[in-house]
Design a protein around this motif. Sequence first.
Motif, short mmCIF file in Angstrom:
data_model
loop_
_atom_site.label_atom_id
_atom_site.label_comp_id
_atom_site.label_asym_id
_atom_site.label_seq_id
_atom_site.Cartn_x
_atom_site.Cartn_y
_atom_site.Cartn_z
N ALA A 152 35.36 64.61 39.15
CA ALA A 152 35.07 63.50 38.20
C ALA A 152 34.34 62.31 38.98
CB ALA A 152 36.29 62.94 37.89
N SER A 153 33.83 61.59 38.28
CA SER A 153 33.08 60.22 38.43
C SER A 153 34.16 59.12 39.29
CB SER A 153 32.35 59.44 37.19
OG SER A 153 33.31 59.21 36.40
N LEU B 15 38.72 61.94 28.42
CA LEU B 15 37.61 62.51 29.80
C LEU B 15 36.55 63.11 29.07
CD1 LEU B 15 40.37 64.91 31.08
CD2 LEU B 15 39.68 62.65 31.92
N VAL C 190 28.20 64.50 39.57
CA VAL C 190 29.03 63.40 39.76
C VAL C 190 28.22 62.17 40.27
CG1 VAL C 190 31.00 62.36 41.17
CG2 VAL C 190 31.16 64.75 40.55
N HIS D 212 26.76 60.81 37.23
CA HIS D 212 27.89 60.37 36.34
C HIS D 212 28.10 58.86 36.89
CE1 HIS D 212 28.71 63.85 33.88
NE2 HIS D 212 29.59 64.39 34.61
N PRO E 153 36.89 58.78 32.89
CA PRO E 153 36.49 59.73 33.96
C PRO E 153 35.43 60.69 33.12
CG PRO E 153 38.76 59.66 34.08
CD PRO E 153 38.36 58.84 32.97
N LEU F 40 33.41 64.15 33.88
CA LEU F 40 33.43 65.39 34.42
C LEU F 40 32.33 66.26 34.66
CD1 LEU F 40 37.17 66.42 33.42
CD2 LEU F 40 36.46 64.83 34.87
#
Length: 151
Positions: free
Chosen positions: A15-16, A67, A74, A77, A89, A91
Amino acid sequence: MSLVGQPAPDFTLPASTGEQITLSSYRDQKHVVLVFYPLDFSPVCSMQLPEYSGRQDDFADAGAVVLGVNRDSVHAHKAWAAEYGIEVPLLADMKLDVAREYGVAIDDRGISGRAVFLIDRSGVVRYQHVEEKTGDYTVRPEAVLAKIREL
């Protein structure tokens, strides 16, 4: 393909926020709103994700987490989230494996479609909406919040 009433396919993605997020880790704790979208920095997505992020407190009050999921990295993001103030977040489903499991991968274009899935605390899909065209954005946060309140 409807997943409503079915157990949500589980996954773990980077995730970011810098962590790995596993869908099943929310089981028995929170409802999960999965927002699949085609690309970071694209016009419609740059309206949709900030709108969901801006309603984060409302989702939290309703016992849910949002999400975002797409095939960007990432790094992309993080840059997009910083530029647009997105706090949920994001993904990285870089091989579209999760999008395929949810039936929203557009393999010939290498992206996922725009779709929203609501997964309840027990891990079952309770609502899904897949936009006909990737440029459509018809399911706004208020509509999803209303669905959560019905659970």
